[in-house]
Scaffold this active site. Structure first.
Site, PDB file in Angstrom:
ATOM      1  N   GLY A  33      -6.331   7.373 -11.933  1.00 39.53           N
ATOM      2  CA  GLY A  33      -7.731   7.487 -12.313  1.00 39.53           C
ATOM      3  C   GLY A  33      -8.723   7.313 -11.176  1.00 39.53           C
ATOM      4  O   GLY A  33      -9.921   7.428 -11.379  1.00 39.53           O
ATOM      5  N   LYS A  84       2.208  12.549  -5.058  1.00 38.92           N
ATOM      6  CA  LYS A  84       2.243  13.676  -5.974  1.00 38.92           C
ATOM      7  C   LYS A  84       2.855  14.895  -5.296  1.00 38.92           C
ATOM      8  O   LYS A  84       3.760  15.551  -5.836  1.00 38.92           O
ATOM      9  CB  LYS A  84       0.815  13.979  -6.434  1.00 38.92           C
ATOM     10  CG  LYS A  84       0.721  14.689  -7.757  1.00 38.92           C
ATOM     11  CD  LYS A  84      -0.746  14.927  -8.119  1.00 38.92           C
ATOM     12  CE  LYS A  84      -1.442  13.652  -8.596  1.00 38.92           C
ATOM     13  NZ  LYS A  84      -2.891  13.822  -8.730  1.00 38.92           N
ATOM     14  N   MET A 128      -9.075   9.098  -8.377  1.00 34.20           N
ATOM     15  CA  MET A 128      -9.647  10.316  -7.836  1.00 34.20           C
ATOM     16  C   MET A 128      -9.466  11.444  -8.843  1.00 34.20           C
ATOM     17  O   MET A 128      -8.511  11.468  -9.595  1.00 34.20           O
ATOM     18  CB  MET A 128      -8.984  10.635  -6.524  1.00 34.20           C
ATOM     19  CG  MET A 128      -9.316   9.521  -5.545  1.00 34.20           C
ATOM     20  SD  MET A 128      -9.084   9.999  -3.895  1.00 34.20           S
ATOM     21  CE  MET A 128      -7.601   9.130  -3.568  1.00 34.20           C
ATOM     22  N   SER A 181       8.498 -28.862   8.964  1.00 39.37           N
ATOM     23  CA  SER A 181       8.044 -28.134   7.805  1.00 39.37           C
ATOM     24  C   SER A 181       6.682 -27.549   8.155  1.00 39.37           C
ATOM     25  O   SER A 181       5.795 -28.271   8.601  1.00 39.37           O
ATOM     26  CB  SER A 181       7.931 -29.064   6.603  1.00 39.37           C
ATOM     27  OG  SER A 181       7.362 -28.359   5.519  1.00 39.37           O
ATOM     28  N   GLU A 194       1.437 -28.198  11.735  1.00 41.07           N
ATOM     29  CA  GLU A 194       0.239 -27.686  11.058  1.00 41.07           C
ATOM     30  C   GLU A 194      -0.992 -27.663  11.950  1.00 41.07           C
ATOM     31  O   GLU A 194      -2.086 -27.356  11.493  1.00 41.07           O
ATOM     32  CB  GLU A 194      -0.032 -28.474   9.777  1.00 41.07           C
ATOM     33  CG  GLU A 194      -0.135 -29.969   9.961  1.00 41.07           C
ATOM     34  CD  GLU A 194      -0.321 -30.717   8.643  1.00 41.07           C
ATOM     35  OE1 GLU A 194      -0.797 -30.110   7.673  1.00 41.07           O
ATOM     36  OE2 GLU A 194       0.009 -31.907   8.600  1.00 41.07           O
ATOM     37  N   TYR A 241      14.213 -22.839   4.214  1.00 34.85           N
ATOM     38  CA  TYR A 241      13.738 -22.848   2.832  1.00 34.85           C
ATOM     39  C   TYR A 241      12.239 -22.613   2.770  1.00 34.85           C
ATOM     40  O   TYR A 241      11.523 -22.774   3.762  1.00 34.85           O
ATOM     41  CB  TYR A 241      14.071 -24.176   2.141  1.00 34.85           C
ATOM     42  CG  TYR A 241      13.333 -25.369   2.680  1.00 34.85           C
ATOM     43  CD1 TYR A 241      12.071 -25.702   2.197  1.00 34.85           C
ATOM     44  CD2 TYR A 241      13.890 -26.173   3.669  1.00 34.85           C
ATOM     45  CE1 TYR A 241      11.376 -26.783   2.689  1.00 34.85           C
ATOM     46  CE2 TYR A 241      13.210 -27.262   4.172  1.00 34.85           C
ATOM     47  CZ  TYR A 241      11.945 -27.562   3.688  1.00 34.85           C
ATOM     48  OH  TYR A 241      11.256 -28.627   4.184  1.00 34.85           O
TER      49      TYR A 241
HETATM   50  P1  ADP Z   1      -4.197  12.173 -11.785  1.00 33.25           P
HETATM   51  O1  ADP Z   1      -3.820  11.823 -10.407  1.00 33.25           O
HETATM   52  O2  ADP Z   1      -5.477  11.563 -12.243  1.00 33.25           O
HETATM   53  O3  ADP Z   1      -3.067  12.018 -12.749  1.00 33.25           O
HETATM   54  P2  ADP Z   1      -3.593  14.973 -11.736  1.00 33.25           P
HETATM   55  O4  ADP Z   1      -3.766  15.689 -10.467  1.00 33.25           O
HETATM   56  O5  ADP Z   1      -2.213  14.628 -12.103  1.00 33.25           O
HETATM   57  O6  ADP Z   1      -4.553  13.731 -11.758  1.00 33.25           O
HETATM   58  O7  ADP Z   1      -4.231  15.878 -12.851  1.00 33.25           O
HETATM   59  C1  ADP Z   1      -4.462  15.426 -14.151  1.00 33.25           C
HETATM   60  C2  ADP Z   1      -3.943  16.403 -15.140  1.00 33.25           C
HETATM   61  O8  ADP Z   1      -4.482  17.671 -14.932  1.00 33.25           O
HETATM   62  C3  ADP Z   1      -2.449  16.621 -15.064  1.00 33.25           C
HETATM   63  O9  ADP Z   1      -1.755  15.669 -15.753  1.00 33.25           O
HETATM   64  C4  ADP Z   1      -2.306  17.969 -15.720  1.00 33.25           C
HETATM   65  O10 ADP Z   1      -2.202  17.826 -17.097  1.00 33.25           O
HETATM   66  C5  ADP Z   1      -3.585  18.649 -15.361  1.00 33.25           C
HETATM   67  N1  ADP Z   1      -3.266  19.589 -14.292  1.00 33.25           N
HETATM   68  C6  ADP Z   1      -3.275  19.404 -12.969  1.00 33.25           C
HETATM   69  N2  ADP Z   1      -2.877  20.495 -12.321  1.00 33.25           N
HETATM   70  C7  ADP Z   1      -2.617  21.422 -13.268  1.00 33.25           C
HETATM   71  C8  ADP Z   1      -2.164  22.751 -13.238  1.00 33.25           C
HETATM   72  N3  ADP Z   1      -1.882  23.367 -12.100  1.00 33.25           N
HETATM   73  N4  ADP Z   1      -2.010  23.382 -14.414  1.00 33.25           N
HETATM   74  C9  ADP Z   1      -2.276  22.760 -15.565  1.00 33.25           C
HETATM   75  N5  ADP Z   1      -2.714  21.517 -15.667  1.00 33.25           N
HETATM   76  C10 ADP Z   1      -2.878  20.845 -14.530  1.00 33.25           C
HETATM   77 MG    MG Z   2      -1.934 -30.542   6.022  1.00 32.86          MG
HETATM   78 MG    MG Z   3      -1.482  12.914 -12.860  1.00 36.26          MG
END
Ligand code: ADP
Ligand code: MG
Ligand code: MG
Length: 913
Positions: free
Chosen positions: A118, A39, A120, A803, A784, A890
């Site tokens: 999802g 990210k 974290m 083989s 083997e 192979y």
């Molecule tokens: P995940 O890894 O679960 O996708 P994100 O860190 O991308 O989590 O956050 C989830 C959502 O939170 C983002 O898609 C965004 O819509 C919202 N979000 C995160 N940071 C900001 C921000 N600085 N301003 C507005 N919305 C935010």
């Molecule tokens: Mg064998």
């Molecule tokens: Mg996200």
């Protein structure tokens, strides 16, 4: 050269720099994923190409590593660097953290190297307290918005940082219960969150804080800095939560990678009806179509879109609400694809009509979409053919061969509901409404369909166990859809007609009631839900290749697949053969592109009803004469089988392994079966019993098996060799080329091989003289056991090929029986003693060395020694990569894995260059 070195240094980061800015000044870039997480690196990259990204900074993954190495503490320099980071954000936004006039709010977001959807949790609106909320209300002249932010913040922070979550046995989140309670108390019905009044929101904040106090036994933190440090700690802490661990194990992500933390200025999608939040793909990730694909919610913050609380609208609807913002998004869509040259999955927020980018990454896709993307982007000249090959994940390719519903069966079945087609394919199973029970049922061997209102990360285990996933709520970016796309699960989501009752463990659809354990079927390509079990039919690719179905051959899917395989052939060095024991399997494998048999287990032909008795008579024989006469009865069977296989091979080589398993495997073990056999053979049952006892072994895997059988009873090998050569002579006379490669199993000593080779040559001489033919054949061995690998130079003097039998080489190399490893292996994987199941993915560091040693020693003696692999690992992409490096000629795998192996072999070669 110097330039390259500089680039490498910058990708690794500067020593002592724990915080990387992005915004007006951007320290990082897209190549720095190991340090900044996926990210963070891409936020930096988007800033660099001029996309609108709210400013912020990334705390590196090194801090995560430090954190766990130092009893959950931070490097001393971190605090000051974070302060400077906040100051940079303040300067660019004109807002101040904790300010009572114009407060800066931030989001705290985790970001591992690979996206872990999802896994974290993100915290939004951080920096709010009872004072700053008033300031925000005043500054924006929008108290509803300010208090909405505040209640969201307390909720998220309470959940993620302070651990106020649903306990065991609770089916709902505690904060959601509070919201629901308030709605009913004040409005007497389930209203949308956007309909909550300022007073409602204020009351929610009070109740949320009380809930936090009650459950977490502490007050909600009021200082923005305390909030920030708490959130950062929670993100690092979440790297070790159960969900994250389960996910990492499934996708083999090393623990030591760690996660980064992103702190970023908030932009607000919840200020009114000219604001909103959404997620989109530059193309359709389910079927691959070139269309803008995604969804958004008006007047919402990002979490709402993925949480599935409100059902979002498709992204093209945005045109109606905010034409300019939509146009801007279209422009961004183009820019992203041109820059990243791959389909992007991105997140955006619109604040009062202005678009902001919050994330982008290469979109997860189904195998079907991956195929179409790669073909289309090649045609659009965005990528070359080699990149197109690399864009198809080898371990997903089997999805394309998975069955679809049989057309005629579908016509008979009743569609009871429709939803979004989130994961293509066909799945039929017994429904279960929670992960735990789904896993238990799957463990019992049931086919399971997981049905939920919506899924969340806690359901991951159940989703893994299920054939398919059906949800009542949630759109294309809901958790269910996301995970399905990644795991290649069949999935229909947002099927609103499906009413799930967790308490009663029932599902109601349009008046029809289903109990847990009842059958349902889902078509994840069409988004349809059927009552009962619907039969499946082969995929277009299988139908086209194996059945010659002309309609199937005309489909885009089939053509794309053929093109991909053609490119694979251009790229590959290694051949792909198949493990096949019958003409039918051989034909299938060849249709899938195999160029020979790498392993024909000759004894598999013995298990047939009418032959097994001859085999048993052979085993029970007391004298050589008796044994020879029993073997004579087996000969025609084997000859016919080999002839069938040679015909199916049409000249491709066949590696035929001689008898390998311990003899007692062929004998009956229950009294009833023994009596039966005694009658048939006219022997007293005691004779059979005593022979069974005599053959009993304490440790058959290491017992009287493999070449030891042929050495103990050379007449068995002689019969098998004769069967091979008589079949070869027969088929050769029909005008078909025959290339048998006779393989002696379990050799650890050169002398073992020499003794067996002589038996084979003798049979060959006899048959060639009798039939007046000249036969082409070679004799080699399976490597083997470790001794065979270590003395490969000696063995290579006699062997014409090796083989690698990596199944047994793993068992003997690790001293671990595959059949008995179930009891401890999962614990081993959990503790990361071994990262992957060594019987599925080659243990490269250990067993891999044995393979390398044998290959090197063997080729030293015979530079052209043919080398192949015929264990399970021959169909495993990561192992295939290793075999390419070692230089094998192979790999061989089961027929349906052949396309996977071809793709993996091509990719291994391409990534070597
Ligand atoms: P995940 O890894 O679960 O996708 P994100 O860190 O991308 O989590 O956050 C989830 C959502 O939170 C983002 O898609 C965004 O819509 C919202 N979000 C995160 N940071 C900001 C921000 N600085 N301003 C507005 N919305 C935010
Ligand atoms: Mg064998
Ligand atoms: Mg996200």
């Amino acid at each position: 050269m110097a330039k390259k070195a500089k680039k490498a240094a910058s990708a690794a980061g500067k020593k002592g720099q724990f915080v990387y800015l992005f915004g007006k000044k951007t320290d990082g870039n897209g190549t720095m994923k190991p340090l900044l997480g996926g990210k963070g690196a891409n936020l930096a990259e988007m800033c660099r190409i001029g996309l609108p990204v709210p400013p912020g900074f990334t705390i590196t993954t090194e801090v995560c590593t430090y954190y766990y190495d130092h009893k959950r503490t931070y490097p001393s320099a971190l605090q000051a660097q974070m302060k400077a980071g906040i100051a940079a954000i303040e300067k660019q936004t004109g807002k101040k953290f904790g300010d009572l006039k114009n407060p800066l709010l931030v989001s705290v977001r985790s970001g591992a190297r690979d996206s872990m959807p999802g896994m974290m949790d993100t915290i939004l609106n951080l920096g709010l307290n009872d004072q700053t909320v008033e300031a925000l209300a005043k500054k924006t002249n929008n108290p509803r918005f300010a208090w909405d932010c505040y209640r969201r913040f307390v909720q998220m922070y309470g959940d993620v940082v302070l651990g106020v979550q649903k306990g065991p046995g609770e089916d709902h989140e505690p904060f959601e219960m509070v919201i629901e309670g308030l709605k009913h108390e004040r409005h007497h019905q389930d209203i949308e969150d956007t309909k909550l009044s300022v007073e409602d929101l204020k009351e929610l904040v009070v109740r949320f804080k009380a809930l936090v106090k009650e459950r977490a036994r502490k007050d909600f933190p009021t200082s923005p800095w305390d909030q920030l440090m708490g959130a950062v700690g929670a993100v690092f802490g979440s790297w070790m939560n159960d969900r994250a661990i389960v996910y990492r194990r499934k996708y083999n992500i090393p623990t030591e990678w760690g996660t980064a933390v992103n702190v970023q200025a908030m932009v607000y999608g919840n200020t009114g009806d000219q604001s909103g939040s959404g997620v989109a793909f530059t193309r359709n990730p389910a079927n691959g179509n070139k269309e803008f694909y995604g969804e958004f919610l008006i007047n919402a913050q990002g979490e709402d879109v993925v949480a599935g609380v409100r059902t979002p609208e498709p992204v093209h609807e945005l045109k109606k609400h905010m034409a300019k913002a939509y146009q801007e998004l279209e422009r961004i869509r183009q820019t992203l694809e041109r820059h990243f040259k791959d389909v992007q999955d991105f997140e955006f927020t619109i604040e009062d009509g202005v678009v902001y980018m919050l994330q982008t990454r290469n979109g997860k896709r189904t195998a079907m979409a991956a195929l179409k993307f790669s073909m289309d982007m090649f045609k659009e000249k965005l990528i070359d053919w080699k990149t197109a090959v690399m864009r198809n994940p080898a371990d997903q390719l089997e999805q394309l061969l998975a069955p679809v519903f049989d057309e005629s069966e579908v016509k008979k079945a009743t569609v009871i509901a429709t939803g979004l087609p989130a994961g293509p394919g066909a799945a039929s199973g017994k429904i279960y409404l929670n992960a735990e029970r789904a896993v238990a049922a799957a463990d019992k061997g049931e086919k399971v369909l997981l049905v939920r209102v919506e899924t969340s990360p806690e359901d991951l285990r159940g989703m893994i166990a299920a054939e398919g996933i059906l949800t009542a709520r949630g759109g294309v970016s809901s958790h269910a859809a996301l995970v399905a796309r990644q795991m290649g699960k069949v999935c229909v989501c947002g099927a609103a007609a499906v009413e799930v009752n967790y308490q009663a463990r029932t599902v109601n659809v349009d008046g029809q009631k289903f109990n847990e354990g009842d059958w349902m079927s889902i078509d994840g390509t069409a988004g349809k839900v059927f009552a009962g079990q619907v039969k499946t039919a082969p995929s277009e690719i299988v139908a086209g290749l194996l059945d010659g179905n002309e309609a199937a051959k005309r489909t885009e899917k089939f053509k794309g697949f053929q093109q991909l395989m053609k490119w694979c052939n251009q790229a590959t060095r290694m051949n792909v053969r198949t493990n096949a024991d019958t003409p039918e399997q051989t034909r299938q494998a060849i249709a899938f592109g195999a160029v020979g048999i790498g392993l024909c287990r000759s004894e598999h032909m013995f298990f047939n009803e009418d032959r097994i008795d001859a085999v048993r008579a052979m085993i029970l024989a007391e004298t050589l004469e008796e044994r020879k006469s029993a073997l004579a009865k087996m000969l025609p069977y084997q000859r016919d089988d080999f002839a069938g296989i040679f015909r199916a091979l049409k000249g491709y080589p066949a590696t035929i392994r001689f008898l390998d398993p311990p003899l007692h495997e062929f004998l009956p073990h229950t009294l009833e079966q023994q009596q039966d056999l005694a009658k048939k053979l006219g022997l007293p049952v005691e004779t059979i019993q005593s022979r069974v006892n005599q053959l009993h072994e304490a440790n058959p895997m290491l017992g009287f098996r493999g070449c030891r059988l042929g050495i103990g009873y050379p007449e068995i090998s002689a019969m098998q060799a004769r069967a091979v050569f008589e079949a070869a002579a027969l088929v050769q006379k029909e005008g078909i080329k025959v290339n048998p490669e006779i393989m002696i199993p379990l050799v650890g000593f050169k002398k073992e091989l020499d003794l067996q080779i002589e038996v084979v040559h003798q049979a060959a001489r006899e048959v060639q003289a009798e039939r007046k033919v000249k036969l082409n054949y070679i004799v080699g061995t399976m490597i083997e056991v470790p001794r065979g690998a270590l003395t490969a130079d000696e063995i290579a003097q006699s062997a014409e090929f090796f083989s690698f039998g990596t199944n047994d080489l793993t068992q003997t190399g690790l001293g671990m029986s595959r059949d008995d490893s179930g009891s401890f292996l999962s614990k081993y994987e959990e503790l990361e003693i071994m990262k992957k199941n060594p019987f599925a993915a080659l243990d490269q560091a250990g067993v891999g060395q044995l393979v390398e040693i044998a290959a090197t020693k063997g080729r030293k003696v015979k530079p052209n020694l043919k080398l192949g692999i015929c264990g399970e690992h021959g169909g495993d992409p990561s192992s295939i990569q290793f075999f390419e490096k070692v230089g094998l000629d192979y790999v061989s795998c089961s027929p349906y894995r052949v396309p996977v192996a071809r793709l993996a072999a091509a990719q291994a070669r391409l990534s070597m260059k």
